[in-house]
Design an enzyme around this catalytic site. Structure first.
Site, mmCIF file in Angstrom:
data_model
loop_
_atom_site.group_PDB
_atom_site.id
_atom_site.type_symbol
_atom_site.label_atom_id
_atom_site.label_comp_id
_atom_site.label_asym_id
_atom_site.label_seq_id
_atom_site.Cartn_x
_atom_site.Cartn_y
_atom_site.Cartn_z
ATOM 1 N N GLU A 34 0.601 -1.329 -0.197
ATOM 2 C CA GLU A 34 0.012 0.528 0.183
ATOM 3 C C GLU A 34 0.842 1.475 0.286
ATOM 4 O OE1 GLU A 34 -2.977 0.516 2.970
ATOM 5 O OE2 GLU A 34 -3.413 -1.392 3.556
ATOM 6 N N ASP A 45 -6.285 6.709 10.418
ATOM 7 C CA ASP A 45 -5.057 6.277 11.069
ATOM 8 C C ASP A 45 -4.778 6.819 12.471
ATOM 9 O OD1 ASP A 45 -4.449 4.912 8.419
ATOM 10 O OD2 ASP A 45 -4.603 6.762 7.684
#
Length: 246
Positions: A34, A45
């Site tokens: 990724e 996140d």
């Protein structure tokens, strides 16, 4: 063989480092990469990836750097672009998806684009044979899971718990794994809170794991030079691949 998916923050600390790191990770057990697109408000996140995002932007990251990194990496490593919808939208999805395909990128991961809102782009993803990775969470109803996974491609991103990446919370995933498998044969990779200590447990019943914060923590360690960071990330990749397949 269970799969290891690794997230890195593109362009941090610089473009050439991201290229070298990506290739080293692939050589040491990472199946899919990724490439994270630095964004000012990465809502899904945790603090480590958020910090790396902020540092990359402060160092002058531009979207063009992602394209340059991908041009080198994607022909050699199974590559996905991971970013927030605004990062993609402002570059015109009608042009960006074909451009990604041309570079060799195999799909997008867009955590803030709900399933119900991605329909306008599905035909474009299909036309370019790119995956728009779908998310399933423990809080989803069975009816919603059935709807989400019916047209899934490449893999399903199973959120290991409700929260943000990197926090390491625990949750019994066996019931939701069983539910997903009722409706699809698409591989299921578990993300959020996966690290060296948790990978073996998280991968039970799944097809792989997604690891981000554990790699980014190494990138943020300013006591290490570039070669040391790459070496430590490579060692971690080897350990993780071994753990999930032992």
């Amino acid at each position: 063989m269970k799969k290891l998916v690794a997230y890195i923050t593109s362009g941090y600390p610089e473009k050439s480092f991201s290229i070298d790191l990506a290739l080293a990770l692939h050589e040491n057990g990472v199946d899919t990469l990724e490439l994270g697109i630095p964004f000012s408000d990465p809502v899904a996140d945790g603090p480590l990836i958020e910090k790396a995002n902020q540092k990359a932007l402060a160092l002058g990251f531009k979207f063009e750097h992602l394209l340059e990194i991908s041009k080198v990496v994607a022909p050699k490593v199974d590559t996905l672009w991971m970013g927030y919808f605004n990062s993609f939208y402002q570059h015109n999805m009608q042009k960006l998806i074909p451009a990604a395909k041309e570079l060799g990128v195999n799909g997008f991961i867009i955590p803030d684009l709900p399933y119900e809102e991605n329909h306008p782009y599905n035909a474009l993803f299909r036309a370019n044979d790119l995956a728009n990775i779908c998310f399933v969470a423990p809080t989803d109803s069975e009816a919603r899971i059935e709807e989400i996974v019916k047209n899934s491609k490449k893999f399903i991103y199973l959120v290991a718990y409700t929260g943000i990446t990197g926090s390491g919370a625990a949750e019994d995933l066996q019931p939701i794994l069983a539910t997903i498998k009722k409706y699809t044969q698409t591989p299921i990779n578990v993300g959020f809170g996966v690290n060296q200590k948790t990978a073996k447990e998280k991968v039970k019943g799944a097809d792989g794991v997604i690891v981000g914060s554990a790699f980014v923590e190494i990138l943020l360690n300013e006591s290490l030079n570039y070669n040391e960071k790459i070496k430590k990330c490579s060692e971690l990749a080897k350990i993780l691949k071994s753990e999930i397949n032992s």
